[in-house]
Design a protein around this motif. Structure first.
Motif, PDB file in Angstrom:
ATOM      1  N   LEU A  65       0.971  -1.293  -0.050  1.00  0.00           N
ATOM      2  CA  LEU A  65       0.014  -0.204   0.007  1.00  0.00           C
ATOM      3  C   LEU A  65       0.812   1.242  -0.029  1.00  0.00           C
ATOM      4  N   THR A  66       1.964   1.328   1.028  1.00  0.00           N
ATOM      5  CA  THR A  66       2.762   2.476   0.818  1.00  0.00           C
ATOM      6  C   THR A  66       3.419   2.770  -0.440  1.00  0.00           C
ATOM      7  N   VAL A  67       3.882   1.500  -1.146  1.00  0.00           N
ATOM      8  CA  VAL A  67       4.456   1.813  -2.549  1.00  0.00           C
ATOM      9  C   VAL A  67       3.367   2.277  -3.677  1.00  0.00           C
ATOM     10  N   ALA A  68       2.135   1.823  -3.442  1.00  0.00           N
ATOM     11  CA  ALA A  68       0.870   2.053  -4.284  1.00  0.00           C
ATOM     12  C   ALA A  68       0.596   3.831  -4.124  1.00  0.00           C
ATOM     13  N   LYS A  69       0.613   4.233  -2.838  1.00  0.00           N
ATOM     14  CA  LYS A  69       0.381   5.470  -2.542  1.00  0.00           C
ATOM     15  C   LYS A  69       1.707   6.349  -3.108  1.00  0.00           C
ATOM     16  N   THR A  70       2.937   5.792  -2.899  1.00  0.00           N
ATOM     17  CA  THR A  70       4.329   6.523  -3.382  1.00  0.00           C
ATOM     18  C   THR A  70       3.907   6.949  -4.876  1.00  0.00           C
ATOM     19  N   LEU A  71       3.388   5.552  -5.611  1.00  0.00           N
ATOM     20  CA  LEU A  71       3.312   5.832  -7.045  1.00  0.00           C
ATOM     21  C   LEU A  71       2.198   6.968  -7.260  1.00  0.00           C
ATOM     22  N   GLU A  72       1.238   6.954  -6.604  1.00  0.00           N
ATOM     23  CA  GLU A  72       0.098   7.913  -6.674  1.00  0.00           C
ATOM     24  C   GLU A  72       0.513   8.981  -6.606  1.00  0.00           C
ATOM     25  N   LYS A  73       1.246   9.323  -5.665  1.00  0.00           N
ATOM     26  CA  LYS A  73       2.017  10.662  -5.650  1.00  0.00           C
ATOM     27  C   LYS A  73       2.979  11.267  -6.770  1.00  0.00           C
ATOM     28  N   LYS A  74       3.148  10.295  -7.503  1.00  0.00           N
ATOM     29  CA  LYS A  74       4.283  10.160  -8.791  1.00  0.00           C
ATOM     30  C   LYS A  74       5.724  10.551  -8.046  1.00  0.00           C
ATOM     31  N   LYS A  75       5.953   9.907  -7.035  1.00  0.00           N
ATOM     32  CA  LYS A  75       7.218   9.947  -6.474  1.00  0.00           C
ATOM     33  C   LYS A  75       8.003   8.557  -7.028  1.00  0.00           C
ATOM     34  N   LYS A  76       9.274   8.762  -7.241  1.00  0.00           N
ATOM     35  CA  LYS A  76      10.026   7.803  -7.866  1.00  0.00           C
ATOM     36  C   LYS A  76      11.041   7.195  -6.906  1.00  0.00           C
ATOM     37  N   LYS A  77      11.191   7.664  -5.547  1.00  0.00           N
ATOM     38  CA  LYS A  77      12.440   7.054  -4.714  1.00  0.00           C
ATOM     39  C   LYS A  77      11.660   6.714  -3.290  1.00  0.00           C
ATOM     40  N   ILE A  78      12.358   5.665  -2.979  1.00  0.00           N
ATOM     41  CA  ILE A  78      11.749   5.300  -1.429  1.00  0.00           C
ATOM     42  C   ILE A  78      13.072   4.874  -0.718  1.00  0.00           C
ATOM     43  N   ILE A  79      12.934   5.217   0.604  1.00  0.00           N
ATOM     44  CA  ILE A  79      14.196   5.186   1.560  1.00  0.00           C
ATOM     45  C   ILE A  79      13.448   4.377   3.160  1.00  0.00           C
ATOM     46  N   CYS A  80      14.316   3.608   3.505  1.00  0.00           N
ATOM     47  CA  CYS A  80      14.048   3.292   4.899  1.00  0.00           C
ATOM     48  C   CYS A  80      15.100   3.141   5.849  1.00  0.00           C
ATOM     49  N   ALA A  81      14.806   3.056   7.180  1.00  0.00           N
ATOM     50  CA  ALA A  81      15.861   2.559   7.859  1.00  0.00           C
ATOM     51  C   ALA A  81      15.266   0.909   8.259  1.00  0.00           C
ATOM     52  N   SER A  82      16.205   0.296   8.570  1.00  0.00           N
ATOM     53  CA  SER A  82      15.718  -1.110   9.025  1.00  0.00           C
ATOM     54  C   SER A  82      16.466  -2.027   9.641  1.00  0.00           C
ATOM     55  N   THR A  83      15.924  -2.776  10.541  1.00  0.00           N
ATOM     56  CA  THR A  83      16.532  -3.910  11.262  1.00  0.00           C
ATOM     57  C   THR A  83      16.779  -5.184  10.077  1.00  0.00           C
ATOM     58  N   GLY A  84      16.110  -5.147   9.050  1.00  0.00           N
ATOM     59  CA  GLY A  84      16.493  -6.153   7.908  1.00  0.00           C
ATOM     60  C   GLY A  84      15.316  -6.233   7.106  1.00  0.00           C
ATOM     61  N   ASN A  85      13.918  -6.539   7.813  1.00  0.00           N
ATOM     62  CA  ASN A  85      12.898  -6.936   6.971  1.00  0.00           C
ATOM     63  C   ASN A  85      12.338  -5.867   6.215  1.00  0.00           C
ATOM     64  N   THR A  86      12.227  -4.825   6.634  1.00  0.00           N
ATOM     65  CA  THR A  86      11.544  -3.597   6.081  1.00  0.00           C
ATOM     66  C   THR A  86      12.328  -3.397   4.690  1.00  0.00           C
TER      67      THR A  86
END
Ligand SMILES: *Cc1c(COP(=O)(O)O)cnc(C)c1O
Length: 350
Positions: A65-86
């Motif tokens: 869903l997060t990626v769907a909403k990112t695409l809806e906003k026409k954004k092309k880059k995602i970033i996260c901090a992670s312990t691994g699974n994210t």
């Protein structure tokens, strides 16, 4: 056709006609009744196998869903901090939907399988001198100026997507469980489940709400100890978090459901992982095993769960963390030649 969360639960999710379809086949994971533990403790224990998601953990439920909403906003880059699974999940969806994906990880602190996944999916990986909490601070600091969408659970769509775990449990059982045990790290997932249960309750799809138990590890229990832990420490890396981003939501969930946060030792977690593998045929992550360790601890303290329906969320797959699975390599392996007689002899004397 494979069912997908996007279409199946659309009316319960913030999806509109401008939201692009996103799926790698996440969700609809098995809810498996325990055979041996249920008998032993005289209750009905069910395991929600979130390790069956495409990237091997529940993170995919929020990521689609997060990626769907990112695409809806026409954004092309995602970033996260992670312990691994994210990072594994973000990297998978980022690859499929052609997004530049950056993951910030605490150096030397993430399970090998998860790191390999992020690399296989082709994410940009930055390993920092610091723990998860510091990685998340850094992500918050830099995301705006570089025009990245943060896909950690501080992104509200993660929590919205992860509600579907509760929806599925209600549909699989035909009712809400009496109790749910769930590991708590950054505290997003427990908050999602509570949202999901309440939403189905308000929609009259179920007529009661479960009691939630949120399980933390002794060395990383900010919600049990009610304070920020500067240097969180536990063998269960997915819940090695000292300053949970969704602490307030998680506290509300526990209070509203009349549940509790409890903590378990690393030894309890290791034992639980082994019990689930050896008695139920399910190999889950250490963080996931914390949920069952929590249940066993409460039973040993005299809590009465007889004849109750209990769901333990097994959040991720055991194969993600081969280093900590080394304990199983200590099992005896008897060597033999290819001579059938010698093999037979080896079996008989095992
Ligand atoms: C992320 C994760 C958790 C913790 O979930 P939070 O939403 O951060 O509380 C637990 N287990 C596994 C396997 C995870 O990947």
């Amino acid at each position: 056709m494979q069912k997908n969360l996007f279409n199946y639960y659309q009316k319960y999710l913030p999806i509109n006609e401008n939201t692009p379809f996103v799926s790698i086949g996440e969700g609809f994971t098995p809810l498996v009744k325990s055979e041996n533990l249920s008998d032993k403790y005289n209750c009905n224990i069910f395991f929600k196998l979130e390790g069956s998601n495409p990237s091997g953990s529940f993170k995919d439920r929020g990521m689609f869903l997060t990626v769907a909403k990112t695409l809806e906003k026409k954004k092309k880059k995602i970033i996260c901090a992670s312990t691994g699974n994210t990072s594994a999940s973000a990297a998978a969806y980022g690859a499929r939907y052609n997004l530049e994906t950056v993951v910030i990880i605490p150096k030397g602190k993430i399970a090998l399988g998860k790191l390999i996944q992020a690399m296989a999916y082709g994410a940009k990986i930055i390993s920092i001198n610091g723990n998860f909490d510091e990685s998340l601070l850094a992500v918050k600091e830099i995301s705006d100026s570089l025009d990245f969408e943060i896909v950690n659970s501080i992104n509200p769509y993660r929590l919205e997507g992860q509600k579907t775990g509760a929806f599925e449990i209600i549909e699989q059982l035909g009712f809400s469980p009496d109790f749910q045990f769930i590991p708590v790290g950054n505290a997003g997932n427990i908050s999602s489940y509570w949202k999901g249960y309440k939403q189905f309750y308000d929609s009259k799809i179920c007529n009661k709400l479960p009691v939630l138990y949120g399980i933390q590890a002794d060395g990383a229990a900010p919600l049990v100890d009610n304070k920020i832990i500067k240097n969180p420490n536990t063998i269960a890396s997915a819940i090695r978090i000292g300053n949970p981003a969704s602490a307030d939501l998680a506290k509300d969930s526990i209070n509203e459901s009349s549940g509790e946060f409890i903590k378990v030792s690393d030894d309890n977690i290791l034992d639980a992982q082994k019990i689930i593998a050896r008695k139920e045929g399910i190999f889950c992550e250490l963080a996931s095993a914390a949920s069952v360790a929590g249940l066993i601890k409460l039973i040993s303290k005299g809590y009465d769960f007889s004849n109750k329906n209990i769901v333990c969320i097994l959040t991720g797959n055991g194969l993600k963390d081969p280093e900590n699975a080394q304990q199983y390599l200590k099992s005896n392996i008897i060597k033999a030649s290819s001579d059938p007689d010698e093999i037979k002899e080896a079996i008989l004397k095992y």
